[in-house]
Design a protein around this motif. Sequence first.
Motif, PDB file in Angstrom:
ATOM      1  N   ILE A 352       0.839  -1.209   0.000  1.00  0.00           N
ATOM      2  CA  ILE A 352       0.000   0.000   0.000  1.00  0.00           C
ATOM      3  C   ILE A 352       0.869   1.251   0.000  1.00  0.00           C
ATOM      4  CG2 ILE A 352      -1.728   1.281   1.325  1.00  0.00           C
ATOM      5  CD1 ILE A 352      -2.772  -1.436   2.330  1.00  0.00           C
ATOM      6  N   PHE A 353       1.958   1.229   0.775  1.00  0.00           N
ATOM      7  CA  PHE A 353       2.889   2.362   0.816  1.00  0.00           C
ATOM      8  C   PHE A 353       3.488   2.615  -0.575  1.00  0.00           C
ATOM      9  CE2 PHE A 353       7.371   3.678   1.114  1.00  0.00           C
ATOM     10  CZ  PHE A 353       7.232   4.908   1.736  1.00  0.00           C
ATOM     11  N   ALA A 354       3.918   1.541  -1.255  1.00  0.00           N
ATOM     12  CA  ALA A 354       4.516   1.669  -2.582  1.00  0.00           C
ATOM     13  C   ALA A 354       3.513   2.232  -3.586  1.00  0.00           C
ATOM     14  CB  ALA A 354       5.034   0.312  -3.057  1.00  0.00           C
ATOM     15  N   ILE A 355       2.271   1.767  -3.529  1.00  0.00           N
ATOM     16  CA  ILE A 355       1.242   2.249  -4.452  1.00  0.00           C
ATOM     17  C   ILE A 355       0.939   3.716  -4.198  1.00  0.00           C
ATOM     18  CG2 ILE A 355      -1.186   2.012  -5.100  1.00  0.00           C
ATOM     19  CD1 ILE A 355      -0.907  -0.979  -4.498  1.00  0.00           C
ATOM     20  N   THR A 356       0.857   4.101  -2.925  1.00  0.00           N
ATOM     21  CA  THR A 356       0.540   5.489  -2.575  1.00  0.00           C
ATOM     22  C   THR A 356       1.629   6.444  -3.049  1.00  0.00           C
ATOM     23  OG1 THR A 356      -0.645   4.692  -0.607  1.00  0.00           O
ATOM     24  CG2 THR A 356      -0.073   7.031  -0.688  1.00  0.00           C
ATOM     25  N   ILE A 357       2.886   6.110  -2.758  1.00  0.00           N
ATOM     26  CA  ILE A 357       4.000   6.963  -3.169  1.00  0.00           C
ATOM     27  C   ILE A 357       4.128   6.990  -4.698  1.00  0.00           C
ATOM     28  CG2 ILE A 357       6.501   7.297  -3.065  1.00  0.00           C
ATOM     29  CD1 ILE A 357       5.067   7.977  -0.473  1.00  0.00           C
ATOM     30  N   GLY A 358       3.980   5.834  -5.324  1.00  0.00           N
ATOM     31  CA  GLY A 358       4.073   5.776  -6.787  1.00  0.00           C
ATOM     32  C   GLY A 358       3.004   6.606  -7.466  1.00  0.00           C
ATOM     33  N   ASP A 359       1.776   6.562  -6.935  1.00  0.00           N
ATOM     34  CA  ASP A 359       0.683   7.349  -7.503  1.00  0.00           C
ATOM     35  C   ASP A 359       0.920   8.838  -7.300  1.00  0.00           C
ATOM     36  OD1 ASP A 359      -1.983   7.919  -8.553  1.00  0.00           O
ATOM     37  OD2 ASP A 359      -2.507   8.359  -6.474  1.00  0.00           O
ATOM     38  N   ALA A 360       1.462   9.224  -6.138  1.00  0.00           N
ATOM     39  CA  ALA A 360       1.667  10.642  -5.828  1.00  0.00           C
ATOM     40  C   ALA A 360       2.681  11.293  -6.763  1.00  0.00           C
ATOM     41  CB  ALA A 360       2.108  10.795  -4.373  1.00  0.00           C
ATOM     42  N   TYR A 361       3.707  10.552  -7.172  1.00  0.00           N
ATOM     43  CA  TYR A 361       4.798  11.153  -7.939  1.00  0.00           C
ATOM     44  C   TYR A 361       4.813  10.755  -9.415  1.00  0.00           C
ATOM     45  CZ  TYR A 361       6.788  12.800  -3.558  1.00  0.00           C
ATOM     46  OH  TYR A 361       6.982  13.434  -2.361  1.00  0.00           O
ATOM     47  N   PHE A 362       4.288   9.564  -9.749  1.00  0.00           N
ATOM     48  CA  PHE A 362       4.406   9.097 -11.140  1.00  0.00           C
ATOM     49  C   PHE A 362       3.085   8.603 -11.721  1.00  0.00           C
ATOM     50  CE2 PHE A 362       8.520   8.439  -9.031  1.00  0.00           C
ATOM     51  CZ  PHE A 362       9.324   9.240  -9.834  1.00  0.00           C
ATOM     52  N   GLY A 363       1.980   8.794 -11.020  1.00  0.00           N
ATOM     53  CA  GLY A 363       0.682   8.435 -11.561  1.00  0.00           C
ATOM     54  C   GLY A 363       0.464   6.934 -11.650  1.00  0.00           C
ATOM     55  N   VAL A 364      -0.256   6.521 -12.696  1.00  0.00           N
ATOM     56  CA  VAL A 364      -0.637   5.115 -12.853  1.00  0.00           C
ATOM     57  C   VAL A 364       0.604   4.228 -13.014  1.00  0.00           C
ATOM     58  CG1 VAL A 364      -1.904   3.485 -14.305  1.00  0.00           C
ATOM     59  CG2 VAL A 364      -2.860   5.746 -13.853  1.00  0.00           C
ATOM     60  N   LEU A 365       1.577   4.690 -13.800  1.00  0.00           N
ATOM     61  CA  LEU A 365       2.800   3.905 -13.983  1.00  0.00           C
ATOM     62  C   LEU A 365       3.522   3.713 -12.656  1.00  0.00           C
ATOM     63  CD1 LEU A 365       4.695   2.535 -16.026  1.00  0.00           C
ATOM     64  CD2 LEU A 365       5.908   4.723 -16.236  1.00  0.00           C
ATOM     65  N   GLY A 366       3.521   4.741 -11.819  1.00  0.00           N
ATOM     66  CA  GLY A 366       4.144   4.632 -10.496  1.00  0.00           C
ATOM     67  C   GLY A 366       3.415   3.654  -9.595  1.00  0.00           C
ATOM     68  N   MET A 367       2.090   3.575  -9.722  1.00  0.00           N
ATOM     69  CA  MET A 367       1.327   2.615  -8.926  1.00  0.00           C
ATOM     70  C   MET A 367       1.699   1.186  -9.283  1.00  0.00           C
ATOM     71  SD  MET A 367      -2.430   4.424  -9.019  1.00  0.00           S
ATOM     72  CE  MET A 367      -3.220   3.328  -7.850  1.00  0.00           C
ATOM     73  N   PHE A 368       2.005   0.955 -10.568  1.00  0.00           N
ATOM     74  CA  PHE A 368       2.370  -0.385 -11.015  1.00  0.00           C
ATOM     75  C   PHE A 368       3.821  -0.722 -10.677  1.00  0.00           C
ATOM     76  CE2 PHE A 368       3.865  -3.001 -14.756  1.00  0.00           C
ATOM     77  CZ  PHE A 368       3.447  -4.205 -14.205  1.00  0.00           C
ATOM     78  N   LEU A 369       4.744   0.187 -11.000  1.00  0.00           N
ATOM     79  CA  LEU A 369       6.167  -0.088 -10.791  1.00  0.00           C
ATOM     80  C   LEU A 369       6.616   0.154  -9.358  1.00  0.00           C
ATOM     81  CD1 LEU A 369       7.733   1.455 -14.033  1.00  0.00           C
ATOM     82  CD2 LEU A 369       7.222  -0.941 -13.542  1.00  0.00           C
ATOM     83  N   GLY A 370       5.797   0.859  -8.573  1.00  0.00           N
ATOM     84  CA  GLY A 370       6.195   1.153  -7.196  1.00  0.00           C
ATOM     85  C   GLY A 370       6.408  -0.095  -6.353  1.00  0.00           C
ATOM     86  N   VAL A 371       5.574  -1.114  -6.565  1.00  0.00           N
ATOM     87  CA  VAL A 371       5.668  -2.340  -5.762  1.00  0.00           C
ATOM     88  C   VAL A 371       6.978  -3.086  -6.009  1.00  0.00           C
ATOM     89  CG1 VAL A 371       4.591  -4.572  -5.271  1.00  0.00           C
ATOM     90  CG2 VAL A 371       3.169  -2.551  -5.571  1.00  0.00           C
ATOM     91  N   PRO A 372       7.347  -3.421  -7.266  1.00  0.00           N
ATOM     92  CA  PRO A 372       8.625  -4.123  -7.456  1.00  0.00           C
ATOM     93  C   PRO A 372       9.832  -3.275  -7.068  1.00  0.00           C
ATOM     94  CG  PRO A 372       7.670  -3.530  -9.578  1.00  0.00           C
ATOM     95  CD  PRO A 372       6.614  -3.283  -8.547  1.00  0.00           C
ATOM     96  N   ILE A 373       9.756  -1.949  -7.258  1.00  0.00           N
ATOM     97  CA  ILE A 373      10.880  -1.087  -6.881  1.00  0.00           C
ATOM     98  C   ILE A 373      11.072  -1.094  -5.371  1.00  0.00           C
ATOM     99  CG2 ILE A 373      11.654   1.322  -6.771  1.00  0.00           C
ATOM    100  CD1 ILE A 373      10.444   1.706  -9.554  1.00  0.00           C
ATOM    101  N   VAL A 374       9.983  -0.948  -4.623  1.00  0.00           N
ATOM    102  CA  VAL A 374      10.081  -1.005  -3.162  1.00  0.00           C
ATOM    103  C   VAL A 374      10.531  -2.390  -2.709  1.00  0.00           C
ATOM    104  CG1 VAL A 374       8.713  -0.921  -1.023  1.00  0.00           C
ATOM    105  CG2 VAL A 374       8.429   0.855  -2.747  1.00  0.00           C
ATOM    106  N   ALA A 375      10.107  -3.441  -3.406  1.00  0.00           N
ATOM    107  CA  ALA A 375      10.548  -4.798  -3.061  1.00  0.00           C
ATOM    108  C   ALA A 375      12.051  -4.946  -3.227  1.00  0.00           C
ATOM    109  CB  ALA A 375       9.808  -5.819  -3.928  1.00  0.00           C
TER     110      ALA A 375
END
Length: 396
Positions: A352-375
Amino acid sequence: MSVNEHKSGKEKRNVFETNSKYFTICIYSLFVIITGSILVYCILNWSKTQKTIANLFRTLSPFFIGFFIAYILNPIVKKLDNLLGKLFNESKLRLSLRHTLSILLSYFIALGLVSIIMIYIVPQFGASFQDLTDRFPDMYNAAYDFLNGIQERYPNLDVAFIRDKINDLRSPLVDFGTNIVTNAFPLLFNISMSIVKTLINIILAIVISAYILIDKELLIRNAKRLVYAFLPKDTANYFCSTASKCNAIFSGFIFGKLLDSLIIGMICFVLMSILKLPYAVLLSTIVGITNMIPYFGPFIGAVPGVIIYLLLDPIQAIVFAILIFILQQFDGLYLGPKILGESTGLKPIWVIFAITIGDAYFGVLGMFLGVPIVAVLAFLLNEFMNRKLKKKGIHM
């Protein structure tokens, strides 16, 4: 000449001899000064720096796209390579020829998928949008009637805000249509130029991706040589091993989620067709694409369909909402764990943290890539802490 005079002369000569230690210090100091000066200049001229970076990324975009294509096709190439290796032994099919055939077949598969999308899905998209456009006045009036009915039943409820939003939506749509008519020629010229440039970049990216796949082993070997040239052997071994694990985490999530979303989109299309729900291709595609966003994706994909069906037939909206809920449960409890397993190793709170941060800074693409990047970052942090604790003799 006395012994003392001889020693004094030798010491004087040594003053001007090179010293590798001080030479290295000077080189590092010069590097730090130059790097710091460049950073200060970039910060003080930030607008110019942004333009330069944007132009650089625009120029190198075919290379980025080519790398992305190669990264996506690489697992397919590996699977085909292994399959051809089982069908033909090394005496019948040489390793280089087998690798070339695997790459060609992977491009044919990708081209086939793109062709299916262009021939079958895109026309359905166009038909669905055309039908929705034709129905827009009726849907607009239905929304107004619906809000008026709510206002009559619940006089204390203020629906003016929603009504204003609908009016705000209608005005830009009318202006958009008017602007298209009045500025048709410049618009067509700009679109044509953009299409030509895009096609050139796509062709160039495909060629680059092919070269990357062909020379993959050589590129990996040169990268390892670079690492081992500048790092001690133990550190280089650890670096390469960690990089390989990070790639496994990142690629495992990306390819697993793509496969998972493809299956969910196809199941959604089949079920919508069985239930005779309109716009099955359009909405199932939206559901499949948004499903790549963990947790929230299915609900994000359900919103457009529910809104459309509410304006057409509320019963269909309820049926569609129940269908998406069942699909989400099936994906979360069975399909997702089967395909993805523990590819990221993240707890739900970190997802949830990765999706929230990804959406805040990079939109839909950030919501998708935020999870593997945080992992990947979590894995690196865990490895760093384990090494520090091991040096201290602490086992936790």
